[in-house]
Design a protein around this motif. Structure first.
Motif: not given
Length: 162
Positions: A35-46, A74-77
């Motif tokens: 999901k990069s680069p979109e994942i870098f713009r989300q809140e990091w809650a791994p 590793v997931k965030t959400g």
């Protein structure tokens, strides 16, 4: 008399257990950040999921290959941030051990030697993917080995070992 002493020492030396690390190497390495680069713009809650596995293979003579596999997701959400896997391997010279000691050495002692190398390799890989370092906690391979032995004995797949 000296000849007898040296012959006795040679015979005794063959009976003494021997353990020697020959080589440590990365057998396989994988990293995905789907999901990069979109994942870098989300809140990091791994949230982290770790799968750990070992396998061993007898090589020529008294040499054995032990492979420790660490797979991290590793997931965030609900989104997968990254999946990383390393197969850290080692070649060990092991001789003069009874079956129970050999099983423990290959199933617990050798993986505990490989783990710090695998942990560092995963950590470096994840940081290169622009994610925070993993810092995996140490693993008690003796306890995991004992649990696996108990599971196998319960299933009737392994003889009781001391």
């Amino acid at each position: 008399m000296t000849e007898q002493a040296s012959n006795g020492a040679a015979a005794q030396g063959e009976q003494n257990p021997q353990f020697s690390l020959q080589r440590i190497y990365v057998k396989d390495l994988s990293f995905e950040a789907p999901k990069s680069p979109e994942i870098f713009r989300q809140e990091w809650a791994p949230s982290l999921s770790l799968d750990l596995n070992t396998r061993q293979k007898a090589l020529d003579g008294d040499f054995h290959e032990v492979v420790l596999t660490l797979s991290v997701t590793v997931k965030t959400g609900e989104e997968i941030a990254f999946i990383a896997e390393v197969q850290q391997a080692g070649i060990f010279l092991i001789r003069g051990l009874d079956a129970a000691a050999m099983s423990h050495t290959l199933g617990a002692f050798c993986p505990s030697i490989l783990f710090p190398y695998a942990r560092e390799t995963l950590d470096s890989l994840v940081v290169r993917g622009s994610f925070p370092a993993l810092m995996l906690a140490p693993v008690n391979f003796d306890a995991l080995y004992a649990q696996e032995l108990a599971r196998m004995q319960q299933a009737g797949n392994a003889p009781a070992q001391a």
